[in-house]
Write a protein that holds these residues in place. Structure first.
Motif, PDB file in Angstrom:
ATOM      1  N   GLY A  82       0.817  -1.210   0.000  1.00  0.00           N
ATOM      2  CA  GLY A  82       0.000   0.000   0.000  1.00  0.00           C
ATOM      3  C   GLY A  82       0.850   1.260   0.000  1.00  0.00           C
ATOM      4  N   LEU A  83       0.551   2.188  -0.916  1.00  0.00           N
ATOM      5  CA  LEU A  83       1.236   3.475  -1.002  1.00  0.00           C
ATOM      6  C   LEU A  83       0.200   4.596  -0.926  1.00  0.00           C
ATOM      7  N   THR A  84       0.528   5.659  -0.242  1.00  0.00           N
ATOM      8  CA  THR A  84      -0.419   6.725   0.057  1.00  0.00           C
ATOM      9  C   THR A  84      -0.758   7.563  -1.169  1.00  0.00           C
ATOM     10  N   LEU A  85      -2.060   7.847  -1.310  1.00  0.00           N
ATOM     11  CA  LEU A  85      -2.530   8.831  -2.285  1.00  0.00           C
ATOM     12  C   LEU A  85      -2.889  10.143  -1.600  1.00  0.00           C
ATOM     13  N   ALA A  86      -3.578  10.049  -0.454  1.00  0.00           N
ATOM     14  CA  ALA A  86      -4.002  11.253   0.258  1.00  0.00           C
ATOM     15  C   ALA A  86      -4.246  10.909   1.716  1.00  0.00           C
ATOM     16  N   VAL A  87      -4.108  11.919   2.565  1.00  0.00           N
ATOM     17  CA  VAL A  87      -4.468  11.785   3.976  1.00  0.00           C
ATOM     18  C   VAL A  87      -5.917  12.244   4.119  1.00  0.00           C
ATOM     19  N   LEU A  88      -6.770  11.346   4.557  1.00  0.00           N
ATOM     20  CA  LEU A  88      -8.186  11.685   4.686  1.00  0.00           C
ATOM     21  C   LEU A  88      -8.454  12.499   5.946  1.00  0.00           C
ATOM     22  N   ARG A  89      -7.804  12.157   7.027  1.00  0.00           N
ATOM     23  CA  ARG A  89      -7.876  12.972   8.246  1.00  0.00           C
ATOM     24  C   ARG A  89      -6.764  12.534   9.188  1.00  0.00           C
ATOM     25  N   GLU A  90      -6.360  13.471  10.004  1.00  0.00           N
ATOM     26  CA  GLU A  90      -5.338  13.194  11.020  1.00  0.00           C
ATOM     27  C   GLU A  90      -5.988  13.256  12.400  1.00  0.00           C
ATOM     28  N   GLN A  91      -5.568  12.356  13.250  1.00  0.00           N
ATOM     29  CA  GLN A  91      -6.046  12.338  14.620  1.00  0.00           C
ATOM     30  C   GLN A  91      -4.890  12.667  15.563  1.00  0.00           C
ATOM     31  N   ALA A  92      -5.212  13.397  16.598  1.00  0.00           N
ATOM     32  CA  ALA A  92      -4.211  13.746  17.614  1.00  0.00           C
ATOM     33  C   ALA A  92      -4.623  13.129  18.942  1.00  0.00           C
ATOM     34  N   LEU A 109     -20.469  17.161   3.113  1.00  0.00           N
ATOM     35  CA  LEU A 109     -19.729  16.416   4.127  1.00  0.00           C
ATOM     36  C   LEU A 109     -18.538  17.257   4.582  1.00  0.00           C
ATOM     37  N   PRO A 110     -18.658  17.970   5.698  1.00  0.00           N
ATOM     38  CA  PRO A 110     -17.546  18.815   6.169  1.00  0.00           C
ATOM     39  C   PRO A 110     -16.242  18.048   6.386  1.00  0.00           C
ATOM     40  N   ALA A 111     -16.330  16.733   6.572  1.00  0.00           N
ATOM     41  CA  ALA A 111     -15.105  15.948   6.768  1.00  0.00           C
ATOM     42  C   ALA A 111     -14.178  16.042   5.573  1.00  0.00           C
ATOM     43  N   ALA A 112     -14.707  16.417   4.397  1.00  0.00           N
ATOM     44  CA  ALA A 112     -13.852  16.544   3.217  1.00  0.00           C
ATOM     45  C   ALA A 112     -12.826  17.650   3.379  1.00  0.00           C
ATOM     46  N   ASN A 113     -13.105  18.622   4.240  1.00  0.00           N
ATOM     47  CA  ASN A 113     -12.145  19.706   4.459  1.00  0.00           C
ATOM     48  C   ASN A 113     -10.852  19.208   5.081  1.00  0.00           C
ATOM     49  N   ALA A 114     -10.904  18.056   5.751  1.00  0.00           N
ATOM     50  CA  ALA A 114      -9.707  17.516   6.405  1.00  0.00           C
ATOM     51  C   ALA A 114      -8.800  16.772   5.435  1.00  0.00           C
ATOM     52  N   VAL A 115      -9.273  16.509   4.210  1.00  0.00           N
ATOM     53  CA  VAL A 115      -8.455  15.782   3.236  1.00  0.00           C
ATOM     54  C   VAL A 115      -7.298  16.678   2.797  1.00  0.00           C
ATOM     55  N   HIS A 116      -6.085  16.163   2.841  1.00  0.00           N
ATOM     56  CA  HIS A 116      -4.937  16.943   2.411  1.00  0.00           C
ATOM     57  C   HIS A 116      -3.847  16.020   1.887  1.00  0.00           C
ATOM     58  N   ALA A 117      -2.880  16.639   1.239  1.00  0.00           N
ATOM     59  CA  ALA A 117      -1.764  15.877   0.679  1.00  0.00           C
ATOM     60  C   ALA A 117      -0.786  15.506   1.782  1.00  0.00           C
ATOM     61  N   PRO A 118      -0.197  14.324   1.711  1.00  0.00           N
ATOM     62  CA  PRO A 118       0.841  13.970   2.682  1.00  0.00           C
ATOM     63  C   PRO A 118       2.048  14.887   2.499  1.00  0.00           C
ATOM     64  N   SER A 119       2.644  15.282   3.584  1.00  0.00           N
ATOM     65  CA  SER A 119       3.769  16.215   3.516  1.00  0.00           C
ATOM     66  C   SER A 119       5.065  15.480   3.190  1.00  0.00           C
ATOM     67  N   TYR A 120       5.892  16.141   2.389  1.00  0.00           N
ATOM     68  CA  TYR A 120       7.222  15.612   2.077  1.00  0.00           C
ATOM     69  C   TYR A 120       8.074  16.759   1.562  1.00  0.00           C
ATOM     70  N   ASP A 121       9.368  16.622   1.710  1.00  0.00           N
ATOM     71  CA  ASP A 121      10.280  17.691   1.310  1.00  0.00           C
ATOM     72  C   ASP A 121      10.766  17.538  -0.126  1.00  0.00           C
ATOM     73  N   ALA A 122      10.996  16.319  -0.549  1.00  0.00           N
ATOM     74  CA  ALA A 122      11.506  16.071  -1.896  1.00  0.00           C
ATOM     75  C   ALA A 122      10.951  14.750  -2.390  1.00  0.00           C
ATOM     76  N   THR A 123      11.041  14.553  -3.693  1.00  0.00           N
ATOM     77  CA  THR A 123      10.502  13.326  -4.280  1.00  0.00           C
ATOM     78  C   THR A 123      11.167  12.095  -3.694  1.00  0.00           C
ATOM     79  N   ALA A 124      12.464  12.145  -3.510  1.00  0.00           N
ATOM     80  CA  ALA A 124      13.172  10.995  -2.943  1.00  0.00           C
ATOM     81  C   ALA A 124      12.670  10.713  -1.537  1.00  0.00           C
ATOM     82  N   ALA A 125      12.421  11.775  -0.756  1.00  0.00           N
ATOM     83  CA  ALA A 125      11.921  11.575   0.597  1.00  0.00           C
ATOM     84  C   ALA A 125      10.510  11.008   0.590  1.00  0.00           C
ATOM     85  N   ALA A 126       9.728  11.376  -0.414  1.00  0.00           N
ATOM     86  CA  ALA A 126       8.344  10.892  -0.482  1.00  0.00           C
ATOM     87  C   ALA A 126       8.281   9.405  -0.762  1.00  0.00           C
ATOM     88  N   THR A 127       9.151   8.924  -1.631  1.00  0.00           N
ATOM     89  CA  THR A 127       9.093   7.507  -2.006  1.00  0.00           C
ATOM     90  C   THR A 127       9.845   6.608  -1.043  1.00  0.00           C
TER      91      THR A 127
END
Length: 464
Positions: A101-111, A297-315
């Motif tokens: 499994g590889l990430t496409l998007a973060v649907l929501r983050e929990q703290a 669906l207000p929960a859609a506002n929490a959808v965001h891209a996973p953070s990364y600094d560079a392409t190499a770091a992302a993969t």
């Protein structure tokens, strides 16, 4: 003489079949791709959000369709992706992350946060020793996360109270309903409440408000795992989360300062071998439709891209991102030519080969037609020579009949197939000469002086 077995109609049929095959291939490549999406947990926001996303894709006639399959928990949805029963899945990495499994998007983050009334004396995790910690909507994954945090501070988490007071090194986890939270705090059945939630949700605001209302001075202590970096080193699938000061409002603001803690995320992941172009399309459509989805669906506002600094770091990250999603985030999506360049080159190569083959076949047919007429012409010249020597009238009549048959054969070929003019001219001259020679031989008239044998007339060279 038999007719040619290969006709122009056969060539047209072959071309039509090839064009039909090309049209079928184009339709196959252009049709919408249907992907199976495993959603979880039941009762969570993700299933409703992704069902709406699937409906939006169909309504907008996008190039991707989603077949949504529901599972009770994220462990089961992750397992469906691992087994290859799904192309996409909702997973929570700290619970179960399929190796493919590889990430496409973060649907929501929990703290992970703990809220306690100001007068309780609880301001950090070590203060929870011998205390009763309430939890709302207890899930096994949330309990595990809380247990890991408690264990990091040398405490033990227990779910049931034994006889006597809570031991000094123990935190007692007590399930409580949201409607009963304020009363449970007032009656000291719990001393604080743990939240494993998205801090921006209305539910989080309500719970913090209930704790605030249970405090005598209407103040609340809100804290997280201050040593989050160390905990993440032990549990790499967790992530650092910062709750900004004043997120929950109030006066004084809650929290008074930024709260650093750890948390988990619900992610939309794709199988690793899903094509980059398809993964990029799914990611693109999700973010393009996010605003429209958020209206219902207000929960859609929490959808965001996973953070990364560079392409190499992302993969190469602990939670790697799908290369197709990176293509979208970095605006490097493949064009149609890039996506299908292998097929285009292959079709062009095969098409060139087929074209060359058809050209060869056409040339071969033309040559065969020319050769048949040349054979007939050669025979006419032989008949002319034989007629000069023949004295038997029956033989001359047979030669005259053969001349007529050869002339008819030449005419049929000239009518049915295009033939070079000089080949037809030579054949016509041969027919006339042969008939004239047979007629004179039958009348007993010798050839006229100076008459040239048509064998001496150069015919069209073969193969031209």
């Amino acid at each position: 003489m038999p007719r040619m077995p290969i006709s122009r109609e056969l060539v047209f049929l072959v071309v039509a079949v090839l064009l039909s095959a090309g049209a079928g291939a184009a339709f196959y490549w252009s049709r919408a791709s249907t992907l199976t999406l495993a959603v979880a947990p039941s009762g969570g926001t993700e299933p409703a959000l992704l069902r709406a996303f699937a409906e939006g894709l169909a309504a907008r006639d996008k190039g991707v369709r989603l077949k949504v399959v529901a599972f009770d928990g994220v462990r089961e949805s992750a397992e469906a992706l691992r087994r290859g029963e799904a192309d996409l899945a909702v997973v929570r990495p700290d619970v179960s992350l399929p190796p493919n499994g590889l990430t496409l998007a973060v649907l929501r983050e929990q703290a992970l946060l703990v809220a306690a009334p100001e007068g309780s004396g609880i301001r950090a995790f070590p203060d929870l020793a011998r205390r009763r910690l309430g939890i709302i909507a207890e899930r096994s994954a949330d309990r595990t996360l809380i247990g890991d945090a408690v264990d990091h501070y040398g405490l033990k988490l227990r779910a049931e109270a034994g006889p006597g007071p809570v031991p000094a090194d123990t935190v007692l986890l007590v399930p409580v309903e949201e409607d009963d939270l304020g009363k449970a705090l007032s009656e000291r059945r719990i001393d604080a409440v743990a939240l494993v939630t998205t801090p921006t949700t209305p539910a989080a605001r309500r719970i913090v408000g209930l704790v605030q209302a249970a405090s005598r001075n209407r103040k609340v202590a809100l804290f997280g795992v201050s040593e989050g970096a160390a905990l993440i080193e032990r549990f790499p699938r967790l992530q650092a989360v910062t709750v900004p000061a004043g997120l929950f409002g109030g006066k004084p603001k809650v929290p008074e300062e930024d709260v650093a803690t750890v948390g988990a995320s619900y992610r939309l992941v794709a199988r690793a071998n899903l094509s980059r172009s398809t993964a990029a399309e799914v990611t693109q459509y999700l973010f393009e439709m996010r605003s429209a989805l958020a209206d219902a669906l207000p929960a859609a506002n929490a959808v965001h891209a996973p953070s990364y600094d560079a392409t190499a770091a992302a993969t190469s990250a602990r939670l790697p991102i799908h290369p197709g999603a990176i293509d979208y985030f970095e605006r490097e999506q493949e064009s149609f030519i890039e996506r299908y360049e292998t097929w285009i080159y292959l079709v062009a190569f095969l098409g060139g080969g087929v074209g060359s083959g058809l050209a060869w076949l056409r040339q071969r047919l033309s040559r065969l037609r020319r050769e048949r007429i040349e054979v007939a012409t050669e025979r006419l010249l032989e008949i002319q020579a034989e007629a000069r020597r023949a004295e038997d009238p029956a033989r001359l009549r047979a030669l005259a009949g053969e001349i007529d048959d050869l002339a008819a054969e030449i005419v049929r070929h000239a009518v049915d197939r295009p033939t070079e003019p000089r080949t037809i001219s030579a054949a016509a001259m041969a027919v006339d000469a042969a008939r004239s020679t047979v007629r004179r031989a039958g009348e007993g008239d010798p050839p006229r002086p100076g008459t040239r044998d048509l064998r001496a007339i150069p015919s069209a060279p073969r193969g031209t």
